[in-house]
Design a protein around this motif. Structure first.
Motif, short mmCIF file in Angstrom:
data_model
loop_
_atom_site.label_atom_id
_atom_site.label_comp_id
_atom_site.label_asym_id
_atom_site.label_seq_id
_atom_site.Cartn_x
_atom_site.Cartn_y
_atom_site.Cartn_z
N LYS A 37 -21.21 -31.65 -34.00
CA LYS A 37 -21.86 -32.34 -34.82
C LYS A 37 -20.85 -34.17 -34.75
O LYS A 37 -19.81 -33.96 -34.44
CB LYS A 37 -21.87 -32.42 -36.14
CG LYS A 37 -21.30 -31.71 -36.52
CD LYS A 37 -21.87 -30.72 -37.45
CE LYS A 37 -20.67 -30.38 -38.56
NZ LYS A 37 -21.01 -29.67 -40.02
N GLU A 39 -19.32 -36.75 -37.57
CA GLU A 39 -18.81 -37.77 -38.88
C GLU A 39 -18.66 -38.69 -38.32
O GLU A 39 -16.70 -38.60 -37.69
CB GLU A 39 -18.28 -36.25 -39.78
CG GLU A 39 -19.32 -34.59 -39.84
CD GLU A 39 -18.81 -33.59 -40.82
OE1 GLU A 39 -17.64 -34.35 -41.10
OE2 GLU A 39 -19.21 -32.60 -40.97
N THR A 47 -15.41 -35.54 -33.45
CA THR A 47 -16.52 -34.64 -33.23
C THR A 47 -16.10 -33.39 -33.82
O THR A 47 -14.94 -33.59 -33.34
CB THR A 47 -16.66 -34.93 -31.55
OG1 THR A 47 -17.20 -35.94 -30.97
CG2 THR A 47 -17.40 -34.08 -30.85
N ARG A 88 -19.41 -36.36 -27.90
CA ARG A 88 -20.46 -35.86 -28.58
C ARG A 88 -21.17 -35.31 -27.06
O ARG A 88 -21.24 -34.80 -26.55
CB ARG A 88 -21.56 -36.45 -29.13
CG ARG A 88 -21.21 -35.92 -31.16
CD ARG A 88 -22.52 -36.31 -31.66
NE ARG A 88 -22.46 -37.85 -31.11
CZ ARG A 88 -23.33 -38.23 -32.14
NH1 ARG A 88 -23.59 -37.72 -32.98
NH2 ARG A 88 -23.50 -39.68 -31.80
N ARG A 104 -27.06 -30.28 -30.82
CA ARG A 104 -27.24 -31.60 -30.50
C ARG A 104 -27.34 -31.94 -32.50
O ARG A 104 -28.30 -32.19 -32.55
CB ARG A 104 -27.30 -32.52 -30.08
CG ARG A 104 -26.48 -34.48 -30.86
CD ARG A 104 -27.06 -34.85 -29.59
NE ARG A 104 -26.33 -36.69 -30.21
CZ ARG A 104 -26.35 -37.52 -29.24
NH1 ARG A 104 -26.04 -37.41 -28.48
NH2 ARG A 104 -25.71 -38.46 -30.33
N VAL A 105 -25.81 -32.27 -33.41
CA VAL A 105 -26.73 -32.42 -34.70
C VAL A 105 -26.26 -34.36 -35.15
O VAL A 105 -25.13 -33.87 -35.63
CB VAL A 105 -26.31 -31.26 -35.33
CG1 VAL A 105 -26.68 -31.25 -36.72
CG2 VAL A 105 -26.49 -29.62 -35.14
N GLY A 106 -26.90 -34.63 -35.86
CA GLY A 106 -26.94 -35.85 -36.64
C GLY A 106 -27.26 -36.91 -35.68
O GLY A 106 -26.69 -36.96 -33.97
#
Length: 107
Positions: A37, A39, A47, A88, A104-106
């Motif tokens: 993810k 941020e 990552t 990512r 994969r998140v976000g």
């Protein structure tokens, strides 16, 4: 005359050191996917990789290899790999090539 030959002429007693390779063949592969993810912390992108259920030492080896290949900084804290920057796609490809399942998140 290439660079190595020139260096041998300048330093005849110097011995070449072999390259150190990190062995990742012994890393435990899991059934659950590793979560990748993105941020922002303090305005800078990072990552985060989490969800690895194997040994902590294996995850640290994986973190070191990722940081070395991408030439970026990062850390290993609380069973998470934190990589500086938004990598990512690159990290997911590297992990898939090793045989991991990645989610994969976000964004």
């Amino acid at each position: 005359m290439d660079l190595k030959e020139q260096l041998k002429n300048l330093f005849p007693t110097h011995e070449e050191t072999p390259e150190v390779k990190v062995e990742t063949a012994n890393i435990w592969l899991q059934d659950d996917p590793i979560i990748c993810k993105y941020e922002k912390r303090k305005g800078k992108p990072i990552t985060i990789l989490e969800g690895y259920t194997g040994a902590t030492a294996d995850f640290k080896i994986l973190a070191k290899e990722i940081k070395t290949k991408l030439s970026v900084g990062g850390s290993f804290k609380d069973d998470k790999i934190i990589i500086q920057g938004d990598f990512r796609d690159t990290i997911m490809e590297m992990l898939k090539d090793k045989g991991f399942k990645v989610k994969r998140v976000g964004g």
